[in-house]
Write an enzyme that holds these catalytic residues in place. Structure first.
Site, PDB file in Angstrom:
ATOM      1  N   LYS A  92       0.839  -1.214   0.000  1.00 27.77           N
ATOM      2  CA  LYS A  92       0.000   0.000   0.000  1.00 27.77           C
ATOM      3  C   LYS A  92       0.868   1.256   0.000  1.00 27.77           C
ATOM      4  O   LYS A  92       0.572   2.234  -0.684  1.00 27.77           O
ATOM      5  CB  LYS A  92      -0.936  -0.018   1.223  1.00 27.77           C
ATOM      6  N   ASP A 113     -10.455   3.327   5.639  1.00 31.25           N
ATOM      7  CA  ASP A 113     -10.710   1.887   5.612  1.00 31.25           C
ATOM      8  C   ASP A 113     -12.216   1.582   5.722  1.00 31.25           C
ATOM      9  O   ASP A 113     -12.641   0.454   5.499  1.00 31.25           O
ATOM     10  CB  ASP A 113      -9.994   1.232   6.810  1.00 31.25           C
ATOM     11  N   GLN A 117      -3.702  -1.476  10.447  1.00 28.54           N
ATOM     12  CA  GLN A 117      -3.652  -2.775   9.765  1.00 28.54           C
ATOM     13  C   GLN A 117      -4.065  -3.917  10.698  1.00 28.54           C
ATOM     14  O   GLN A 117      -3.500  -4.060  11.787  1.00 28.54           O
ATOM     15  CB  GLN A 117      -2.232  -3.013   9.218  1.00 28.54           C
TER      16      GLN A 117
END
Ligand code: NAP
Length: 303
Positions: free
Chosen positions: A62, A129, A106
């Site tokens: 990413k 997200d 994450q």
């Protein structure tokens, strides 16, 4: 192009996730350039807890894409022993930093940290997200002002851009996870010309799961069970999206393992009308949607 589900089967077409992700990246890069003319650079901060190898790989990919598209990105790594309160405190500081437009924590997090608490601490306007309860609620309500989570958002885009007709389609989703199964069901069931499907959401308590699958015009497998979906479970001419990422033993390879999806790809290929390769299908789209969400967060914060 509007693809109707063929009745005859034949060799399925590949849904080219990598190429479609590049189309989205091109648009994102244009938006980054527009912001740059106003002296603004979208900034995305990744928070990684501990040294989980898969998380390191995902965040690395990413970050690499962020840089390629002209976004500023940074990874904050905290130790496995970080407490929930310390992690939330870090996120609250990032929330207050006006130079940070997007925050991504994450997963997976260590067992002593509740993911729901952590996600709820991210400011909704920086929640690229899409896991904050406000953004989850907006998704359910069909309110486009929220952030859509990246993997289901990417699956939706893949289907639309591949010309799959969703309105009126029978969609069967395998897996009711919060990251993929539930949100993709919520997206596709909306009364909207880009959705309007009839969605069946299956899980480990579903009776006659194979029979549900055989009714599907569009089958989305997001269970995390290697090669679960076999050819006899799929209607000829169906569209299949394989979301699963499963590491299985592979004695012939250097590492002794390899990644496979939730579907028996080779077996399904002659039966379906379209299918995502795996890897190279959903994965690149997840990253593309993250980049797009971050640029949108920066646009909204600086409008
Ligand atoms: P999850 O939260 O663990 O959910 C898995 C779901 O599958 C659960 O609802 C579970 O049912 C169901 N399930 C498991 N075994 C089953 C069986 N034998 N029959 C019926 N249902 C079964 O997983 P997730 O986070 O949604 O992820 C799903 C998969 O997608 C994983 O392989 C993950 O690695 C992958 N993924 C890929 C991407 C990408 O970018 N490519 C992104 C995210 C996730 P119960 O609820 O009844 O337990």
């Amino acid at each position: 192009m509007t693809l109707l589900h063929t009745e005859t089967g034949g060799r399925g077409q590949l849904i080219e996730g990598k190429a479609i992700a590049e189309q989205i990246h091109a648009n994102t890069a244009d938006r980054v350039a527009t912001l740059a003319r106003r002296g603004i650079q979208p900034r995305l901060v990744f928070v990684r807890v501990g040294e989980d190898p898969a998380s390191r790989v995902y965040v690395g990919m990413k970050e690499k894409t962020s840089k390629r598209l002209g976004l500023a990105s940074e990874t904050i790594v905290v130790s496995e022993s970080t407490t929930e309160a310390e992690l939330v405190d870090l996120i609250l500081k990032l929330n207050e930093d006006s130079n940070v437009h997007g925050i991504l924590v994450q997963a997976p997090l260590p067992k002593h940290i509740r993911e729901t608490c952590v996600y709820a601490s991210v400011k909704p306007a920086k929640d690229v997200d899409g896991f904050h309860p406000i953004n989850v609620g907006k998704l359910m309500l069909g309110d486009p002002t929220g952030f859509v989570p990246c993997t289901p958002g990417g699956i939706h885009e893949l289907l639309i851009r591949s010309g799959v007709r969703l309105s009126g389609a029978e969609v069967v989703v395998l897996g009711r996870g919060n990251i993929v199964g539930k949100p993709i069901s919520a997206i596709l069931v909306q009364k909207d010309k880009r959705a309007n499907a009839t969605v069946t959401l299956c899980h480990s308590g579903t009776r006659g799961l194979a029979a549900h699958c055989r009714r599907a015009d569009v089958l989305i497998a997001a269970m995390g069970v290697p090669r679960f979906v076999t050819a006899d479970m799929v209607k000829p001419g169906a569209v299949v999206v394989d979301v699963g990422v499963n590491r299985v033993p592979d004695p012939g390879s250097k590492t002794g393992t390899k990644l496979v999806g939730d579907v028996e790809f080779e077996e399904l290929l002659p039966v379906v009308s379209m299918i995502t390769p795996n890897p190279g299908g959903v994965g690149p789209m997840t990253i593309a949607m993250l980049m797009q969400n971050t640029v949108r967060a920066a646009e909204m914060a600086t409008a």
